[in-house]
Scaffold this motif. Structure first.
Motif, PDB file in Angstrom:
ATOM      1  N   GLY A  85       0.826  -1.203   0.000  1.00 50.02           N
ATOM      2  CA  GLY A  85       0.000   0.000   0.000  1.00 50.02           C
ATOM      3  C   GLY A  85       0.858   1.250   0.000  1.00 50.02           C
ATOM      4  O   GLY A  85       2.051   1.211   0.316  1.00 50.02           O
ATOM      5  N   TYR A  86       0.251   2.360  -0.361  1.00 52.31           N
ATOM      6  CA  TYR A  86       0.922   3.657  -0.422  1.00 52.31           C
ATOM      7  C   TYR A  86       0.808   4.309   0.947  1.00 52.31           C
ATOM      8  O   TYR A  86      -0.298   4.488   1.475  1.00 52.31           O
ATOM      9  N   TYR A  87       1.943   4.667   1.535  1.00 50.99           N
ATOM     10  CA  TYR A  87       1.957   5.153   2.914  1.00 50.99           C
ATOM     11  C   TYR A  87       0.983   6.302   3.149  1.00 50.99           C
ATOM     12  O   TYR A  87       0.213   6.283   4.118  1.00 50.99           O
ATOM     13  N   LEU A  88       0.991   7.317   2.300  1.00 46.00           N
ATOM     14  CA  LEU A  88       0.158   8.495   2.546  1.00 46.00           C
ATOM     15  C   LEU A  88      -1.326   8.150   2.537  1.00 46.00           C
ATOM     16  O   LEU A  88      -2.104   8.676   3.343  1.00 46.00           O
ATOM     17  N   SER A  89      -1.731   7.247   1.644  1.00 44.44           N
ATOM     18  CA  SER A  89      -3.139   6.831   1.600  1.00 44.44           C
ATOM     19  C   SER A  89      -3.506   6.039   2.846  1.00 44.44           C
ATOM     20  O   SER A  89      -4.579   6.240   3.438  1.00 44.44           O
ATOM     21  N   LEU A  90      -2.628   5.126   3.247  1.00 48.68           N
ATOM     22  CA  LEU A  90      -2.870   4.344   4.459  1.00 48.68           C
ATOM     23  C   LEU A  90      -2.914   5.255   5.682  1.00 48.68           C
ATOM     24  O   LEU A  90      -3.791   5.120   6.545  1.00 48.68           O
ATOM     25  N   ARG A  91      -1.970   6.187   5.755  1.00 48.03           N
ATOM     26  CA  ARG A  91      -1.913   7.101   6.897  1.00 48.03           C
ATOM     27  C   ARG A  91      -3.193   7.914   7.034  1.00 48.03           C
ATOM     28  O   ARG A  91      -3.778   8.000   8.121  1.00 48.03           O
ATOM     29  N   ASP A  92      -3.647   8.516   5.947  1.00 46.67           N
ATOM     30  CA  ASP A  92      -4.845   9.349   6.040  1.00 46.67           C
ATOM     31  C   ASP A  92      -6.073   8.515   6.394  1.00 46.67           C
ATOM     32  O   ASP A  92      -7.003   9.013   7.042  1.00 46.67           O
ATOM     33  N   ALA A  93      -6.066   7.232   5.990  1.00 47.35           N
ATOM     34  CA  ALA A  93      -7.196   6.358   6.315  1.00 47.35           C
ATOM     35  C   ALA A  93      -7.219   6.032   7.807  1.00 47.35           C
ATOM     36  O   ALA A  93      -8.251   6.198   8.480  1.00 47.35           O
ATOM     37  N   TYR A  94      -6.085   5.563   8.361  1.00 43.83           N
ATOM     38  CA  TYR A  94      -6.147   5.181   9.775  1.00 43.83           C
ATOM     39  C   TYR A  94      -6.229   6.397  10.694  1.00 43.83           C
ATOM     40  O   TYR A  94      -6.783   6.320  11.791  1.00 43.83           O
TER      41      TYR A  94
END
Length: 277
Positions: A85-94
């Motif tokens: 997964g792409y870190y920034l997308s995962l970060r904004d999701a969690y």
């Protein structure tokens, strides 16, 4: 803890504004956690015993649980299925879950573990953790390297692990107001691994720590340690005692070690910037 660490730690402990998510379902998250409790608990127990981060398997189970809390679709669910997964997308999701005022302590702890794991896996942490290594991690006490665009350039800064894209946009505006693109010494300061761009007193800390700019690391050491004067004193001592030239000399490696204990040295745009620790 030095002055930089105090500045960073006080900044990362501050929580950003809570934001109510219109899609978070913490009941669904709790149900999913019941089904994945054993592998998650085993992974956390191992991490605590070894004083390390959780492994890939536990991370994917946590991602599945968090993904269920956001509707069972999106980057967290994809990570649970593929391990990618792409870190920034995962970060904004969690962080959407983390910042929701309805988030339970258990949900936040899962995000602390998963977010810390992800930051370390991606190699984007500064390497400085403002937390007890024998306890569960706290995402807000971890600094993450990121680059922000201002004008035609991008600048390296460190932000707390609990900051999302909106928070980074906010600090970009604040740093633009501080004329970051024109201040190369401030740029060097913000890139130090224990300095958070989110510190409330960032300019006060900068001015309190900044020592000066030098043409090179050697020039900085020579000036701060007074190496030329030391060498002159040694030469006079050798002449006084009729000693052969070079039989006694300044051990520069020891001088450098002593200076790096007292100061931070940052090479930036062809110069060496020095800051008091």
């Amino acid at each position: 803890m030095n002055e930089h660490e105090t500045t960073a730690a006080s900044a990362v402990e501050r929580s950003r504004d809570e934001r109510l998510s219109d899609r978070a379902d913490f009941r669904r998250l709790e149900v999913a956690l019941e089904r994945h409790a054993e592998p998650i608990a085993d992974g956390i127990a191992y991490a605590l015993e070894k004083h390390t981060d959780i492994g890939d398997e536990a991370a994917r189970h946590i991602a599945h649980v968090l993904g269920r809390g956001l509707g069972n679709e999106g980057p967290l669910t994809e990570f649970a299925e593929t391990g990618e997964g792409y870190y920034l997308s995962l970060r904004d999701a969690y962080l959407e879950l983390y910042k929701d005022p309805r988030a339970t302590p258990v949900a936040k702890e899962l995000i602390d573990w998963f977010g810390t794991y992800l930051i370390q896996r991606e190699g984007i942490g500064t390497g400085r953790r403002f937390m007890n290594p024998h306890m569960a991690p706290k995402l807000g006490q971890l600094l993450v390297r990121t680059q922000i665009p201002l004008g035609d350039e991008r600048f390296l800064i460190n932000v707390p692990g609990t900051w999302d894209s909106g928070d980074e946009d906010d600090v970009s505006g604040q740093l633009a107001d501080l004329q970051l693109p024109e201040d190369e010494a401030l740029q060097a300061f913000l890139a130090l691994p224990d300095v958070s761009a989110g510190a409330e007193d960032i300019m006060e800390a900068f001015h309190g720590c900044f020592v000066g700019r030098y043409d090179s690391f050697k020039a900085a050491i020579n000036d701060l340690a007074g190496v030329p004067a030391l060498e002159a004193d040694l030469e006079a001592l050798m002449e006084k005692h009729d000693l052969a030239y070079g039989i006694v000399e300044v051990l520069l490696s020891c001088v450098e070690d002593h200076m790096t204990e007292r100061y931070d040295f940052a090479d930036h745009k062809g110069y060496t910037y020095v800051f008091q620790k």
